[in-house]
Every structure is written in structure tokens, then in C-alpha cells.
Design a protein around this motif. Structure first.
Motif, PDB file in Angstrom:
ATOM      1  N   SER A  30      53.482  20.144  -6.968  1.00 50.36           N
ATOM      2  CA  SER A  30      53.723  21.571  -7.187  1.00 50.36           C
ATOM      3  C   SER A  30      53.414  22.385  -5.932  1.00 50.36           C
ATOM      4  CB  SER A  30      52.903  22.081  -8.371  1.00 50.36           C
ATOM      5  OG  SER A  30      51.526  21.985  -8.107  1.00 50.36           O
ATOM      6  N   ALA A  31      52.407  21.977  -5.168  1.00 47.35           N
ATOM      7  CA  ALA A  31      52.102  22.679  -3.916  1.00 47.35           C
ATOM      8  C   ALA A  31      53.234  22.493  -2.905  1.00 47.35           C
ATOM      9  CB  ALA A  31      50.786  22.176  -3.338  1.00 47.35           C
ATOM     10  N   LEU A  32      53.781  21.282  -2.815  1.00 41.70           N
ATOM     11  CA  LEU A  32      54.889  21.053  -1.880  1.00 41.70           C
ATOM     12  C   LEU A  32      56.152  21.802  -2.295  1.00 41.70           C
ATOM     13  CD1 LEU A  32      54.426  17.280  -1.048  1.00 41.70           C
ATOM     14  CD2 LEU A  32      53.930  19.251   0.397  1.00 41.70           C
ATOM     15  N   VAL A  33      56.401  21.903  -3.580  1.00 41.77           N
ATOM     16  CA  VAL A  33      57.553  22.683  -4.057  1.00 41.77           C
ATOM     17  C   VAL A  33      57.355  24.152  -3.718  1.00 41.77           C
ATOM     18  CG1 VAL A  33      58.754  23.471  -6.135  1.00 41.77           C
ATOM     19  CG2 VAL A  33      58.243  21.056  -5.839  1.00 41.77           C
ATOM     20  N   GLY A  44      57.766  18.714   4.193  1.00 38.66           N
ATOM     21  CA  GLY A  44      57.549  17.355   4.700  1.00 38.66           C
ATOM     22  C   GLY A  44      56.458  17.310   5.748  1.00 38.66           C
ATOM     23  N   TRP A  45      56.441  18.274   6.650  1.00 41.52           N
ATOM     24  CA  TRP A  45      55.388  18.328   7.673  1.00 41.52           C
ATOM     25  C   TRP A  45      54.027  18.617   7.057  1.00 41.52           C
ATOM     26  CZ3 TRP A  45      55.777  16.026  11.999  1.00 41.52           C
ATOM     27  CH2 TRP A  45      56.992  15.916  12.655  1.00 41.52           C
ATOM     28  N   VAL A  46      54.003  19.478   6.058  1.00 42.57           N
ATOM     29  CA  VAL A  46      52.737  19.764   5.365  1.00 42.57           C
ATOM     30  C   VAL A  46      52.227  18.496   4.679  1.00 42.57           C
ATOM     31  CG1 VAL A  46      51.721  21.031   3.429  1.00 42.57           C
ATOM     32  CG2 VAL A  46      53.147  22.228   5.090  1.00 42.57           C
ATOM     33  N   ALA A  47      53.110  17.758   4.023  1.00 43.45           N
ATOM     34  CA  ALA A  47      52.709  16.510   3.367  1.00 43.45           C
ATOM     35  C   ALA A  47      52.172  15.506   4.383  1.00 43.45           C
ATOM     36  CB  ALA A  47      53.891  15.911   2.604  1.00 43.45           C
ATOM     37  N   ALA A  48      52.809  15.415   5.540  1.00 42.44           N
ATOM     38  CA  ALA A  48      52.334  14.498   6.580  1.00 42.44           C
ATOM     39  C   ALA A  48      50.960  14.918   7.092  1.00 42.44           C
ATOM     40  CB  ALA A  48      53.341  14.457   7.727  1.00 42.44           C
ATOM     41  N   ALA A  49      50.759  16.208   7.290  1.00 42.19           N
ATOM     42  CA  ALA A  49      49.470  16.696   7.779  1.00 42.19           C
ATOM     43  C   ALA A  49      48.361  16.431   6.765  1.00 42.19           C
ATOM     44  CB  ALA A  49      49.559  18.190   8.095  1.00 42.19           C
ATOM     45  N   VAL A  50      48.638  16.685   5.495  1.00 44.04           N
ATOM     46  CA  VAL A  50      47.637  16.439   4.455  1.00 44.04           C
ATOM     47  C   VAL A  50      47.313  14.950   4.369  1.00 44.04           C
ATOM     48  CG1 VAL A  50      47.247  16.532   1.954  1.00 44.04           C
ATOM     49  CG2 VAL A  50      48.174  18.510   3.141  1.00 44.04           C
ATOM     50  N   THR A  51      48.305  14.108   4.524  1.00 45.10           N
ATOM     51  CA  THR A  51      48.083  12.660   4.505  1.00 45.10           C
ATOM     52  C   THR A  51      47.191  12.231   5.662  1.00 45.10           C
ATOM     53  OG1 THR A  51      50.223  12.303   3.442  1.00 45.10           O
ATOM     54  CG2 THR A  51      49.228  10.412   4.549  1.00 45.10           C
ATOM     55  N   LEU A  52      47.440  12.752   6.850  1.00 45.42           N
ATOM     56  CA  LEU A  52      46.605  12.401   8.005  1.00 45.42           C
ATOM     57  C   LEU A  52      45.170  12.891   7.836  1.00 45.42           C
ATOM     58  CD1 LEU A  52      49.062  13.028  10.964  1.00 45.42           C
ATOM     59  CD2 LEU A  52      48.204  10.835  10.109  1.00 45.42           C
ATOM     60  N   VAL A  53      45.005  14.083   7.320  1.00 48.96           N
ATOM     61  CA  VAL A  53      43.649  14.601   7.077  1.00 48.96           C
ATOM     62  C   VAL A  53      42.936  13.735   6.040  1.00 48.96           C
ATOM     63  CG1 VAL A  53      42.361  16.539   6.109  1.00 48.96           C
ATOM     64  CG2 VAL A  53      44.152  16.957   7.787  1.00 48.96           C
ATOM     65  N   GLY A  54      43.633  13.361   4.987  1.00 44.96           N
ATOM     66  CA  GLY A  54      43.049  12.497   3.965  1.00 44.96           C
ATOM     67  C   GLY A  54      42.651  11.140   4.514  1.00 44.96           C
ATOM     68  N   ALA A  55      43.486  10.564   5.360  1.00 44.23           N
ATOM     69  CA  ALA A  55      43.151   9.276   5.966  1.00 44.23           C
ATOM     70  C   ALA A  55      41.940   9.398   6.879  1.00 44.23           C
ATOM     71  CB  ALA A  55      44.348   8.744   6.747  1.00 44.23           C
ATOM     72  N   GLY A  56      41.861  10.482   7.618  1.00 40.25           N
ATOM     73  CA  GLY A  56      40.702  10.705   8.478  1.00 40.25           C
ATOM     74  C   GLY A  56      39.420  10.875   7.678  1.00 40.25           C
ATOM     75  N   LEU A  57      39.495  11.628   6.593  1.00 42.24           N
ATOM     76  CA  LEU A  57      38.317  11.800   5.735  1.00 42.24           C
ATOM     77  C   LEU A  57      37.893  10.483   5.101  1.00 42.24           C
ATOM     78  CD1 LEU A  57      39.098  15.183   3.949  1.00 42.24           C
ATOM     79  CD2 LEU A  57      37.288  14.715   5.595  1.00 42.24           C
ATOM     80  N   ALA A  58      38.856   9.692   4.663  1.00 41.58           N
ATOM     81  CA  ALA A  58      38.525   8.396   4.056  1.00 41.58           C
ATOM     82  C   ALA A  58      37.844   7.489   5.076  1.00 41.58           C
ATOM     83  CB  ALA A  58      39.787   7.737   3.508  1.00 41.58           C
ATOM     84  N   ALA A  59      38.335   7.485   6.306  1.00 39.46           N
ATOM     85  CA  ALA A  59      37.712   6.666   7.345  1.00 39.46           C
ATOM     86  C   ALA A  59      36.303   7.152   7.656  1.00 39.46           C
ATOM     87  CB  ALA A  59      38.573   6.676   8.610  1.00 39.46           C
ATOM     88  N   ALA A  60      36.104   8.459   7.692  1.00 35.49           N
ATOM     89  CA  ALA A  60      34.775   9.005   7.977  1.00 35.49           C
ATOM     90  C   ALA A  60      33.796   8.693   6.852  1.00 35.49           C
ATOM     91  CB  ALA A  60      34.876  10.515   8.181  1.00 35.49           C
ATOM     92  N   ILE A  61      34.248   8.819   5.619  1.00 29.58           N
ATOM     93  CA  ILE A  61      33.379   8.517   4.481  1.00 29.58           C
ATOM     94  C   ILE A  61      33.021   7.039   4.463  1.00 29.58           C
ATOM     95  CG2 ILE A  61      33.333   8.360   1.956  1.00 29.58           C
ATOM     96  CD1 ILE A  61      34.942  10.983   1.931  1.00 29.58           C
TER      97      ILE A  61
END
Length: 93
Positions: free
Chosen positions: A32-35, A59-76
Motif C-alpha cells: 500500500s505504501a508503494l502504491v 521501484g527506487w523506493v522499494a530498492a532503497a528500503v530493501t537495502l536499508v533492511g539488509a543493512g539493519l539485518a547485518a548490523a543486528i
């Protein structure tokens, strides 16, 4: 890593259900946020080019959120303490 790691056997179903519910809710809110991002700025007389531009931004917003999520997962993952090694394994023969 499994969702049910460290959960008592009688609570495995509850842990699995909570994980599934969180995944489904996250997917619905994310979609819903991407829509909303893709439709931002569109009016009643929007052209096909403006719709495509909105989809490109989403699409760019989805890619950015994915990268931030991956970075947070790696940090955690780095912050978690190492699993304790049983004393029998640390002794040498």
C-alpha cells in the motif's frame, strides 16, 4: 535462523503463526505504501508517461528500503553474542 529457535515445543505453533501474520501484514502495508508513492501527484487527466514515472519512483523506493533492511539485518546479526560453547567441547583429550 528459524523463528521458533529457543521457543518451547508447546509454543512452536504460536511462534509460527505470529511470524506468518507479521509477514502478511508487512507485505500489505509495504504494497500500500508503494502504491501511494506511485500514485502521488497523479490527477484525473494523468498521461501514461506520468504513471510510468510514478512506478519508476516506487521501484527506487522499494530498492532503497530493501537495502536499508539488509543493512539493519547485518548490523543486528553482528551485535548478537556468539552462542555459548558447552564446556565438554572446550576440553581437549
Amino acid at each position: 535462523m528459524s523463528v521458533s529457535t529457543g521457543v518451547a515445543p508447546q509454543r512452536q505453533g504460536v511462534a509460527s503463526a505470529l511470524a506468518s501474520t507479521a509477514q502478511y501484514l508487512g507485505s500489505a502495508v509495504g504494497l500500500s505504501a508503494l502504491v501511494a508513492v506511485s500514485n502521488a501527484g497523479l490527477g484525473a487527466d494523468s498521461s501514461a508517461d506520468s504513471v510510468v514515472d510514478g512506478l519508476r519512483v516506487a521501484g527506487w523506493v522499494a530498492a532503497a528500503v530493501t537495502l536499508v533492511g539488509a543493512g539493519l539485518a547485518a548490523a543486528i546479526r553482528r551485535l548478537q553474542p556468539a552462542a555459548a560453547v558447552p564446556e565438554e567441547q572446550t576440553k581437549t583429550a
